[in-house]
Design a protein around this motif. Sequence first.
Motif, short mmCIF file in Angstrom:
data_model
loop_
_atom_site.label_atom_id
_atom_site.label_comp_id
_atom_site.label_asym_id
_atom_site.label_seq_id
_atom_site.Cartn_x
_atom_site.Cartn_y
_atom_site.Cartn_z
N ILE A 146 20.88 15.59 2.42
CA ILE A 146 21.03 14.23 2.93
C ILE A 146 20.26 14.08 4.24
O ILE A 146 19.57 13.07 4.44
N ILE A 147 20.34 15.06 5.12
CA ILE A 147 19.62 15.00 6.39
C ILE A 147 18.11 14.94 6.13
O ILE A 147 17.39 14.14 6.76
N ALA A 148 17.61 15.75 5.21
CA ALA A 148 16.18 15.75 4.89
C ALA A 148 15.74 14.40 4.33
O ALA A 148 14.68 13.88 4.69
N ILE A 149 16.55 13.81 3.44
CA ILE A 149 16.21 12.51 2.87
C ILE A 149 16.17 11.44 3.94
O ILE A 149 15.26 10.61 3.98
N LEU A 198 9.32 7.08 7.12
CA LEU A 198 8.47 6.17 6.35
C LEU A 198 8.78 4.73 6.71
O LEU A 198 7.86 3.92 6.92
N THR A 199 10.05 4.37 6.79
CA THR A 199 10.45 3.01 7.12
C THR A 199 9.99 2.63 8.52
O THR A 199 9.44 1.53 8.72
N VAL A 200 10.17 3.52 9.49
CA VAL A 200 9.75 3.23 10.86
C VAL A 200 8.24 3.04 10.93
O VAL A 200 7.75 2.14 11.61
N VAL A 206 6.20 2.02 8.52
CA VAL A 206 5.83 0.76 7.87
C VAL A 206 6.13 -0.42 8.80
O VAL A 206 5.31 -1.33 8.95
N ILE A 207 7.30 -0.41 9.44
CA ILE A 207 7.65 -1.48 10.37
C ILE A 207 6.67 -1.52 11.54
O ILE A 207 6.21 -2.59 11.96
N HIS A 208 6.30 -0.35 12.05
CA HIS A 208 5.36 -0.30 13.17
C HIS A 208 3.99 -0.84 12.77
O HIS A 208 3.36 -1.58 13.53
N LEU A 209 3.53 -0.50 11.56
CA LEU A 209 2.23 -0.99 11.11
C LEU A 209 2.25 -2.50 10.87
O LEU A 209 1.24 -3.17 11.08
N ARG A 210 3.37 -3.04 10.44
CA ARG A 210 3.44 -4.48 10.24
C ARG A 210 3.43 -5.23 11.57
O ARG A 210 2.87 -6.31 11.68
N ARG A 211 4.05 -4.66 12.60
CA ARG A 211 4.08 -5.30 13.92
C ARG A 211 2.76 -5.11 14.65
O ARG A 211 2.36 -5.98 15.41
#
Length: 36
Positions: free
Chosen positions: A10-13, A20-22, A24-29
Amino acid sequence: MSTGAVVMLIIAIVIVWGGLTVSVIHLRRHPDQPNS
């Protein structure tokens, strides 16, 4: 699977998908500027 193995899985996931989410959000901003 043992409890320790499930916790580590769970920690690895969370680390992989959270990163990945962070990113993607950074690239969109802050989109990359084109070189041309």
